[in-house]
Design an enzyme around this catalytic site. Structure first.
Site, PDB file in Angstrom:
ATOM      1  N   ASP A 166      52.647  33.502  40.346  1.00  0.00           N
ATOM      2  CA  ASP A 166      51.457  33.751  39.948  1.00  0.00           C
ATOM      3  C   ASP A 166      50.584  34.158  41.341  1.00  0.00           C
ATOM      4  O   ASP A 166      51.361  33.995  42.406  1.00  0.00           O
ATOM      5  CB  ASP A 166      50.688  32.456  39.359  1.00  0.00           C
ATOM      6  CG  ASP A 166      49.270  32.684  38.997  1.00  0.00           C
ATOM      7  OD1 ASP A 166      48.904  33.637  38.430  1.00  0.00           O
ATOM      8  OD2 ASP A 166      48.401  32.049  39.232  1.00  0.00           O
ATOM      9  N   SER A 167      49.602  34.693  41.206  1.00  0.00           N
ATOM     10  CA  SER A 167      48.993  35.010  42.182  1.00  0.00           C
ATOM     11  C   SER A 167      48.476  33.798  43.031  1.00  0.00           C
ATOM     12  O   SER A 167      48.241  34.097  44.331  1.00  0.00           O
ATOM     13  CB  SER A 167      47.440  35.688  41.880  1.00  0.00           C
ATOM     14  OG  SER A 167      46.619  34.748  41.042  1.00  0.00           O
ATOM     15  N   TYR A 202      44.143  38.253  42.124  1.00  0.00           N
ATOM     16  CA  TYR A 202      44.758  39.599  41.784  1.00  0.00           C
ATOM     17  C   TYR A 202      43.587  40.259  40.853  1.00  0.00           C
ATOM     18  O   TYR A 202      43.632  41.431  40.744  1.00  0.00           O
ATOM     19  CB  TYR A 202      45.933  39.371  40.871  1.00  0.00           C
ATOM     20  CG  TYR A 202      47.275  39.129  41.523  1.00  0.00           C
ATOM     21  CD1 TYR A 202      47.367  39.004  43.068  1.00  0.00           C
ATOM     22  CD2 TYR A 202      48.599  39.075  40.878  1.00  0.00           C
ATOM     23  CE1 TYR A 202      48.504  38.699  43.492  1.00  0.00           C
ATOM     24  CE2 TYR A 202      49.741  38.710  41.464  1.00  0.00           C
ATOM     25  CZ  TYR A 202      49.891  38.704  42.769  1.00  0.00           C
ATOM     26  OH  TYR A 202      50.835  38.456  43.408  1.00  0.00           O
ATOM     27  N   CYS A 206      51.236  34.690  35.086  1.00  0.00           N
ATOM     28  CA  CYS A 206      50.063  35.366  35.412  1.00  0.00           C
ATOM     29  C   CYS A 206      49.909  36.522  34.561  1.00  0.00           C
ATOM     30  O   CYS A 206      50.359  37.598  34.585  1.00  0.00           O
ATOM     31  CB  CYS A 206      50.213  36.169  37.048  1.00  0.00           C
ATOM     32  SG  CYS A 206      48.556  36.987  37.420  1.00  0.00           S
ATOM     33  N   ASN A 207      48.589  36.387  33.651  1.00  0.00           N
ATOM     34  CA  ASN A 207      48.297  37.416  32.763  1.00  0.00           C
ATOM     35  C   ASN A 207      48.213  38.840  33.461  1.00  0.00           C
ATOM     36  O   ASN A 207      48.305  39.910  32.748  1.00  0.00           O
ATOM     37  CB  ASN A 207      47.002  37.110  31.953  1.00  0.00           C
ATOM     38  CG  ASN A 207      47.501  35.846  31.121  1.00  0.00           C
ATOM     39  OD1 ASN A 207      47.745  35.918  29.960  1.00  0.00           O
ATOM     40  ND2 ASN A 207      47.125  34.527  31.781  1.00  0.00           N
ATOM     41  N   THR A 208      47.304  38.548  34.432  1.00  0.00           N
ATOM     42  CA  THR A 208      46.954  40.069  35.208  1.00  0.00           C
ATOM     43  C   THR A 208      48.284  40.716  35.508  1.00  0.00           C
ATOM     44  O   THR A 208      48.272  41.994  35.243  1.00  0.00           O
ATOM     45  CB  THR A 208      46.174  39.793  36.404  1.00  0.00           C
ATOM     46  OG1 THR A 208      45.156  38.755  35.907  1.00  0.00           O
ATOM     47  CG2 THR A 208      45.566  40.809  37.073  1.00  0.00           C
ATOM     48  N   GLU A 243      41.601  27.670  42.697  1.00  0.00           N
ATOM     49  CA  GLU A 243      42.192  27.657  44.086  1.00  0.00           C
ATOM     50  C   GLU A 243      41.947  26.781  44.797  1.00  0.00           C
ATOM     51  O   GLU A 243      42.594  26.009  45.548  1.00  0.00           O
ATOM     52  CB  GLU A 243      42.114  29.161  44.666  1.00  0.00           C
ATOM     53  CG  GLU A 243      43.161  30.324  43.750  1.00  0.00           C
ATOM     54  CD  GLU A 243      44.456  29.956  44.029  1.00  0.00           C
ATOM     55  OE1 GLU A 243      44.978  29.868  45.234  1.00  0.00           O
ATOM     56  OE2 GLU A 243      45.120  30.260  43.036  1.00  0.00           O
ATOM     57  N   CYS A 261      44.053  33.639  31.382  1.00  0.00           N
ATOM     58  CA  CYS A 261      44.238  33.648  32.820  1.00  0.00           C
ATOM     59  C   CYS A 261      44.662  32.314  33.000  1.00  0.00           C
ATOM     60  O   CYS A 261      44.307  31.291  32.537  1.00  0.00           O
ATOM     61  CB  CYS A 261      43.089  33.763  33.646  1.00  0.00           C
ATOM     62  SG  CYS A 261      43.370  33.672  35.378  1.00  0.00           S
ATOM     63  N   THR A 262      46.000  31.972  33.720  1.00  0.00           N
ATOM     64  CA  THR A 262      46.720  30.827  33.739  1.00  0.00           C
ATOM     65  C   THR A 262      46.012  30.110  34.616  1.00  0.00           C
ATOM     66  O   THR A 262      46.044  28.869  34.511  1.00  0.00           O
ATOM     67  CB  THR A 262      48.204  31.118  34.387  1.00  0.00           C
ATOM     68  OG1 THR A 262      48.196  31.955  35.552  1.00  0.00           O
ATOM     69  CG2 THR A 262      49.150  31.752  33.315  1.00  0.00           C
ATOM     70  N   HIS A 263      45.084  30.302  35.395  1.00  0.00           N
ATOM     71  CA  HIS A 263      44.209  29.286  36.144  1.00  0.00           C
ATOM     72  C   HIS A 263      43.252  28.569  35.070  1.00  0.00           C
ATOM     73  O   HIS A 263      42.743  27.461  35.531  1.00  0.00           O
ATOM     74  CB  HIS A 263      43.070  30.085  37.135  1.00  0.00           C
ATOM     75  CG  HIS A 263      43.933  30.504  38.508  1.00  0.00           C
ATOM     76  ND1 HIS A 263      45.005  31.696  38.237  1.00  0.00           N
ATOM     77  CD2 HIS A 263      43.756  30.127  39.779  1.00  0.00           C
ATOM     78  CE1 HIS A 263      45.385  31.741  39.612  1.00  0.00           C
ATOM     79  NE2 HIS A 263      44.714  31.126  40.610  1.00  0.00           N
TER      80      HIS A 263
HETATM   81  N1  DGL Z   1      46.478  33.808  37.235  1.00  0.00           N
HETATM   82  C1  DGL Z   1      46.348  35.039  36.874  1.00  0.00           C
HETATM   83  C2  DGL Z   1      46.288  35.413  35.490  1.00  0.00           C
HETATM   84  O1  DGL Z   1      46.929  34.439  34.710  1.00  0.00           O
HETATM   85  C3  DGL Z   1      45.642  35.760  37.944  1.00  0.00           C
HETATM   86  C4  DGL Z   1      44.083  35.400  38.562  1.00  0.00           C
HETATM   87  C5  DGL Z   1      43.816  36.199  39.651  1.00  0.00           C
HETATM   88  O2  DGL Z   1      44.690  36.063  40.610  1.00  0.00           O
HETATM   89  O3  DGL Z   1      42.830  37.035  39.417  1.00  0.00           O
HETATM   90  O4  DGL Z   1      45.619  36.253  35.387  1.00  0.00           O
END
Ligand code: DGL
Length: 269
Positions: free
Chosen positions: A17-18, A49, A80-82, A158, A190-192
């Site tokens: 992931d990012s 990201y 990471c969805n992005t 983060e 988004c996984t966050h």
């Molecule tokens: N966790 C990520 C996602 O699922 C990326 C978030 C990011 O870095 O902007 O999109």
């Protein structure tokens, strides 16, 4: 880009992931595959990201995928969805390994909504992507799908700052307009964001459904690995790497993972 010297990553499952967000998916994978070794890479030096350009995200996805492949993993999971919506296709074209990738759970959300209004919470890149537009077109007939970028949320996760007044204010900023338009189902795209789940749920109330596809993605990974030799019964190891600051990653990852962990630096990628 030297691969890690210890042999344990051979036949492990690579997850990246990012930053620390992909730990929400890693937890589901750990539960689904307790015997497997897992290696997690947080690309914290380059997070978030979500506001980066497509070329940058694609390049990071290919570099991390190549590092994991060189380390000997048997499958790659994009947590990471992005990165998925921007670059999963390119990664699949560049590796022989199975690639399993998380994407916003729009289809199940459309099936669940009673009000007919679904909110999709995600990064800017994700909500602007062609892939998300396609998912809305494929599954959204007759429903209103509101795509909401949530700049700032990733940074709070983060920093493992999940409940401060500033975090709660940021949550209100992007969620309140969706509720005002009648959304009763919110996709955590988004996984966050699953790490903000408790704060979001108490904000929106129990009648609003939050959807995180992590368990479905973990099941998909199990299916993709089902033709490979099963690991003998044993407790799988989990290895953590970061491209960012090691001490900072160790603190955030230990808190979000729920146990103290060691994080190894990955400076050369
Ligand atoms: N966790 C990520 C996602 O699922 C990326 C978030 C990011 O870095 O902007 O999109």
């Amino acid at each position: 880009m030297p691969a890690p010297s210890f042999p344990s990553l051979t036949h492990a499952i690579g997850v990246f992931d990012s930053g620390v967000g992909g730990l929400s998916l890693l937890k589901a994978i750990r539960e689904a595959l307790p015997n497997e070794d897992l290696v997690y890479v947080a690309d914290s030096a380059h997070a978030p990201y979500g506001d980066r350009g497509e070329d940058f995200i694609t390049q990071r996805t290919l570099v991390l995928g190549a590092w994991l492949a060189q380390a000997g993993v048997k499958a790659i999971t994009i947590a990471c969805n992005t990165a998925t919506v921007v670059a999963a296709k390119r990664l699949r074209e560049n590796t022989q390994l199975p690639v399993v990738a998380i994407e916003p759970a729009i289809k199940p959300a459309v099936a669940l909504t009673r009000s007919g209004v679904v909110g999709v919470l995600a990064t800017r890149q994700t909500v602007q992507s062609d892939n998300v537009a396609r998912l809305c077109e494929q599954h959204g007939a007759g429903k209103l799908i509101l795509l909401q970028a949530c700049p700032g949320w990733v940074e709070q996760v983060e920093a493992a700052d999940l409940h401060s007044p500033h975090t709660l204010a940021l949550l209100h900023t992007y969620i309140d307009p969706l509720l005002a338009q009648g959304a009763d189902t919110l996709v955590l795209g988004c996984t966050h964001y699953p790490f903000l789940r408790d704060a979001i749920q108490s904000m929106v109330g129990e009648s609003v459904v939050l959807i995180d596809p992590a368990q479905a993605v973990a099941r998909e990974l199990v299916r993709r690995l089902s033709d490979q030799t099963a690991q003998p019964p044993r407790v799988g190891h989990t290895y953590f790497f970061t491209t960012g600051d090691q001490a900072q990653a160790e603190t955030a990852i230990s808190q979000l993972w729920g146990a103290p962990v060691q994080v190894q630096p990955l400076k050369q990628v």
